[in-house]
Design an enzyme around this catalytic site. Structure first.
Site, PDB file in Angstrom:
ATOM      1  N   ASN A 137       0.802  -1.335  -0.068  1.00 46.07           N
ATOM      2  CA  ASN A 137      -0.123   0.171   0.051  1.00 46.07           C
ATOM      3  C   ASN A 137       0.945   1.166   0.138  1.00 46.07           C
ATOM      4  O   ASN A 137       1.380   1.770   0.948  1.00 46.07           O
ATOM      5  CB  ASN A 137      -1.096   0.053   1.040  1.00 46.07           C
ATOM      6  CG  ASN A 137      -2.049   0.889   1.171  1.00 46.07           C
ATOM      7  OD1 ASN A 137      -1.938   2.138   0.209  1.00 46.07           O
ATOM      8  ND2 ASN A 137      -3.045   1.075   2.056  1.00 46.07           N
ATOM      9  N   ASN A 142      -6.191   6.398  -1.318  1.00 47.15           N
ATOM     10  CA  ASN A 142      -6.833   5.694  -2.305  1.00 47.15           C
ATOM     11  C   ASN A 142      -7.625   4.597  -1.950  1.00 47.15           C
ATOM     12  O   ASN A 142      -8.132   3.658  -2.664  1.00 47.15           O
ATOM     13  CB  ASN A 142      -6.356   5.729  -3.778  1.00 47.15           C
ATOM     14  CG  ASN A 142      -5.215   4.608  -3.720  1.00 47.15           C
ATOM     15  OD1 ASN A 142      -5.003   3.591  -2.870  1.00 47.15           O
ATOM     16  ND2 ASN A 142      -4.407   4.848  -4.485  1.00 47.15           N
ATOM     17  N   ASP A 143      -7.295   4.088  -0.633  1.00 48.75           N
ATOM     18  CA  ASP A 143      -7.942   2.845  -0.140  1.00 48.75           C
ATOM     19  C   ASP A 143      -9.480   2.852  -0.312  1.00 48.75           C
ATOM     20  O   ASP A 143     -10.129   1.971  -0.344  1.00 48.75           O
ATOM     21  CB  ASP A 143      -7.535   2.680   1.378  1.00 48.75           C
ATOM     22  CG  ASP A 143      -6.174   2.378   1.464  1.00 48.75           C
ATOM     23  OD1 ASP A 143      -5.425   2.335   0.529  1.00 48.75           O
ATOM     24  OD2 ASP A 143      -5.601   2.101   2.819  1.00 48.75           O
ATOM     25  N   GLY A 163      -5.958  -2.612   0.166  1.00 48.98           N
ATOM     26  CA  GLY A 163      -5.396  -1.347  -0.014  1.00 48.98           C
ATOM     27  C   GLY A 163      -4.228  -1.362  -0.816  1.00 48.98           C
ATOM     28  O   GLY A 163      -3.530  -0.193  -0.844  1.00 48.98           O
ATOM     29  N   ASP A 330      -6.568 -13.825 -20.096  1.00 51.53           N
ATOM     30  CA  ASP A 330      -7.253 -14.723 -18.959  1.00 51.53           C
ATOM     31  C   ASP A 330      -8.327 -15.552 -19.893  1.00 51.53           C
ATOM     32  O   ASP A 330      -8.766 -15.302 -20.812  1.00 51.53           O
ATOM     33  CB  ASP A 330      -7.906 -13.825 -18.208  1.00 51.53           C
ATOM     34  CG  ASP A 330      -8.609 -14.748 -16.884  1.00 51.53           C
ATOM     35  OD1 ASP A 330      -8.032 -15.349 -16.205  1.00 51.53           O
ATOM     36  OD2 ASP A 330      -9.824 -14.544 -17.037  1.00 51.53           O
ATOM     37  N   GLU A 359      -3.917 -18.043 -21.112  1.00 55.45           N
ATOM     38  CA  GLU A 359      -4.071 -18.972 -19.903  1.00 55.45           C
ATOM     39  C   GLU A 359      -5.067 -20.052 -20.261  1.00 55.45           C
ATOM     40  O   GLU A 359      -6.088 -19.862 -20.984  1.00 55.45           O
ATOM     41  CB  GLU A 359      -4.897 -18.303 -18.968  1.00 55.45           C
ATOM     42  CG  GLU A 359      -5.086 -19.338 -17.708  1.00 55.45           C
ATOM     43  CD  GLU A 359      -6.450 -18.709 -16.693  1.00 55.45           C
ATOM     44  OE1 GLU A 359      -6.325 -19.064 -15.651  1.00 55.45           O
ATOM     45  OE2 GLU A 359      -7.316 -18.100 -17.187  1.00 55.45           O
TER      46      GLU A 359
END
Length: 616
Positions: A137, A142-143, A163, A330, A359
């Site tokens: 973090n 900006n959490d 975070g 993905d 993937e």
């Protein structure tokens, strides 16, 4: 009465025409002169635009078409950019609806000219995988971001955001570089504005924005630039199969066929073999490719030409705008495969040096290889150079947890690599021991330090591009206090202010963690300097008595690996390895720097891998 109705209708029409044009989004938000992709389709979203007339007056930019769709909030505007005439600048696009006009100044930049700006990947790279929310973090401000749906941030809650952010990664680039990594792969960092479980990044709600809890587009670009200053690379994780159900274009679909529609929720079967199974049913193929990944992840229909172009342009946009070096795709097996081929072809046409790997979480080498380029028994070429090598992942984890047998233990590795003939180039595959979806390697091997060293030793010396998951270098185990997948996504201690332990520093590690780290770092740094391990060919010999011997060789260097999975030490006669050892009289152990002068017989300790640079 009729006259009154006519007057009212005319007034209503006048009022309707009088409504102002509002444009809320244009994607892509900007483009460049000099791109191979010079036929650009703008997805315009707003109010009172469906009947708007569009005009463009800019040298070298031609309006080549405007397409309406079912939803009147969308227009698709096609521009043709003449690279020989057009200059960077602001292109005025005029939207006219009756008496109302709106001019949008669309930015045209100039494509980057430095041929080395976008580097791709090579077998000499070592990829470090990070889940941004769980690494460090760097910006606590900006959490929690006001206005976003998941308003909480709690490190004690399993599926909340914790975070971690892009600034935290920037702050610890020294650690990653010193470890020996040369490339960074982040789980998706674009906006995931979902009401819950949005931290992982695989439920996008805006493909052109970095999630505000992680940072900004500018901070993302700063991270890429910082990597490039260190001669390191950035891999962007992309998802084409699905998005989050709070995505702005899902909440207001351009057309019904934007997603695969079902009378009721229908989940995919996750059975990739239906693509190549000569006996598969149309029913199974449809469920596999059109079923949804989860209730909150709508399955996209990439046969829709506007959606297909949206994703191709989005991918080109991030490469040019941020200067990234590779894409990891993905859930590669789930979308329409013809689209995936068109997408890869477009990327490589624009950026031939760019790297792609998909993937392919499947079972069986032939199934895995089917998705790669140059496969004969397909009606189209995928243009996909490499995949995440799950088959080798299964093999090494099996080898370290099972006794030796005809096809068991280290023999499983041998048999898996022996199938590489089914690939055009297996060295483009990404090799790994664990990742964000799998049990951590340390827990898989019951936190056995000897097994850990054998696994890391193999990972960094076999063919392909090695990838390590954050914390694996410290033997980070599965978390006992988390649930489901979150067990594999624990925070990196020291990444948060006030953490009791800082494992970015040697002083914060216990003895076992430090030994694991030192082992990994020593080999990773040696690999950086080794032509054989970074660029060389592979030769393997049939395992005997639980001992597996293989070589990486290059005109400038030969490295010999001897893996002994037995508990007891083994005396290995080297006569049968003469084709790779002739002319060499000694060897240097890359991990201990110890010199061996007698190469006729090697004494290999139990549960170990010896990595020997041969000397003349």
């Amino acid at each position: 009465m009729i006259r009154a109705l006519i007057i009212i209708l005319c007034l209503w029409q006048t009022m309707a025409v009088a409504q102002p044009i509002q444009i809320q989004k244009i994607n892509p938000p900007l483009w460049w002169v000099g791109m191979e992709h010079s036929d650009l389709e703008l997805m315009v979203y707003g109010v009172n635009i469906s009947d708007a007339k569009v005009s463009v007056n800019y040298p070298g930019v031609l309006l080549s078409g405007v397409t309406q769709v079912e939803n009147p909030h969308y227009l698709f505007v096609n521009l043709r950019i003449d690279n020989a005439v057009a200059q960077p600048g602001l292109v005025p696009i005029l939207f006219t609806n009756g008496q109302n006009q709106l001019t949008v100044q669309y930015q045209l930049g100039e494509k980057g000219q430095d041929p080395n700006r976008i580097q791709g990947l090579s077998t000499s790279d070592l990829v470090y995988l990070i889940m941004p929310d769980r690494f460090a973090n760097g910006d606590p401000s900006n959490d929690i971001v006001e206005g976003m749906q998941q308003e909480e941030s709690s490190r004690t809650e399993t599926y909340q955001r914790h975070g971690g952010d892009l600034q935290g990664i920037i702050d610890h680039l020294d650690y990653i570089e010193d470890l020996g990594a040369t490339a960074l792969w982040l789980n998706p960092a674009e906006e995931n504005n979902q009401p819950e479980e949005s931290y992982h990044g695989y439920a996008a709600t805006d493909h052109y924005l970095i999630d505000a809890r992680l940072g900004t587009n500018q901070i993302y670009k700063q991270l890429v630039d910082e990597l490039h200053k260190r001669n390191m690379k950035m891999i962007r994780d992309v998802v084409f199969n699905h998005v989050g159900d709070q995505h702005w274009f899902i909440k207001d679909l351009p057309s019904k066929d934007w997603v695969h529609q079902w009378p009721e929720f229908t989940k995919t079967t996750y059975r990739a073999p239906v693509h190549l199974d000569p006996y598969s049913s149309e029913f199974d193929r449809k469920i596999m490719m059109e079923g949804w990944f989860d209730t909150h992840m709508p399955d996209l229909n990439l046969d829709n030409p506007h959606l297909a172009k949206y994703f191709i342009q989005n991918s080109l946009w991030w490469i040019e705008w941020a200067g990234i070096d590779a894409y990891r795709i993905d859930t590669y097996a789930y979308p329409e495969q013809e689209f995936m081929a068109d997408w890869a072809k477009a990327i490589l046409k624009e950026y031939p040096q760019f790297a792609l790997f998909g993937e392919t979480w499947v079972h069986g080498t032939p199934i895995q290889s089917w998705f790669t380029e140059g496969i004969a028994n397909k009606s189209f070429d995928s243009y996909l150079p490499g995949v995440t090598d799950f088959q080798l992942h299964y093999a090494i984890n099996h080898a370290l947890t099972n006794n030796f047998g005809w096809t068991e233990g280290v023999a499983r590795i041998y048999y898996t690599l022996a199938k590489d003939y089914v690939y055009k180039d297996a060295t483009k595959n990404v090799v790994f021991l664990d990742n964000h979806d799998l049990g951590r390697f340390a827990s898989t091997i019951n936190e056995d330090l000897d097994a850990y060293k054998m696994g890391i030793g193999f990972l960094l010396t076999t063919r392909g591009i090695p990838q390590v998951y954050y914390g694996t270098e410290l033997m980070m185990p599965n978390s006992a206090k988390r649930e489901r997948d979150d067990r594999y996504r624990e925070e990196f201690s020291g990444g948060w202010k006030g953490d009791k332990e800082n494992k970015f520093e040697a002083s914060g590690r216990n003895k076992k963690e430090q030994e694991a780290f030192a082992y990994f770092q020593k080999l990773a740094q040696a690999r950086k300097k080794s032509k054989a391990l970074g660029e060389g060919k592979l030769m393997q010999f049939v395992p005997e008595n639980g001992v597996y011997v293989y070589f990486r060789y290059h005109p400038e260097e030969t490295v010999m690996m001897v893996m002994n999975q037995n508990k007891e030490s083994q005396k290995v006669e080297t006569t049968r390895f003469a084709e790779r050892m002739t002319g060499y009289t000694s060897a240097v152990n890359l991990l201990t720097d110890k010199v061996t002068k007698n190469l006729k017989t090697l004494n290999v300790p139990g549960r170990s891998i010896q990595i020997l640079r041969l000397e003349k």
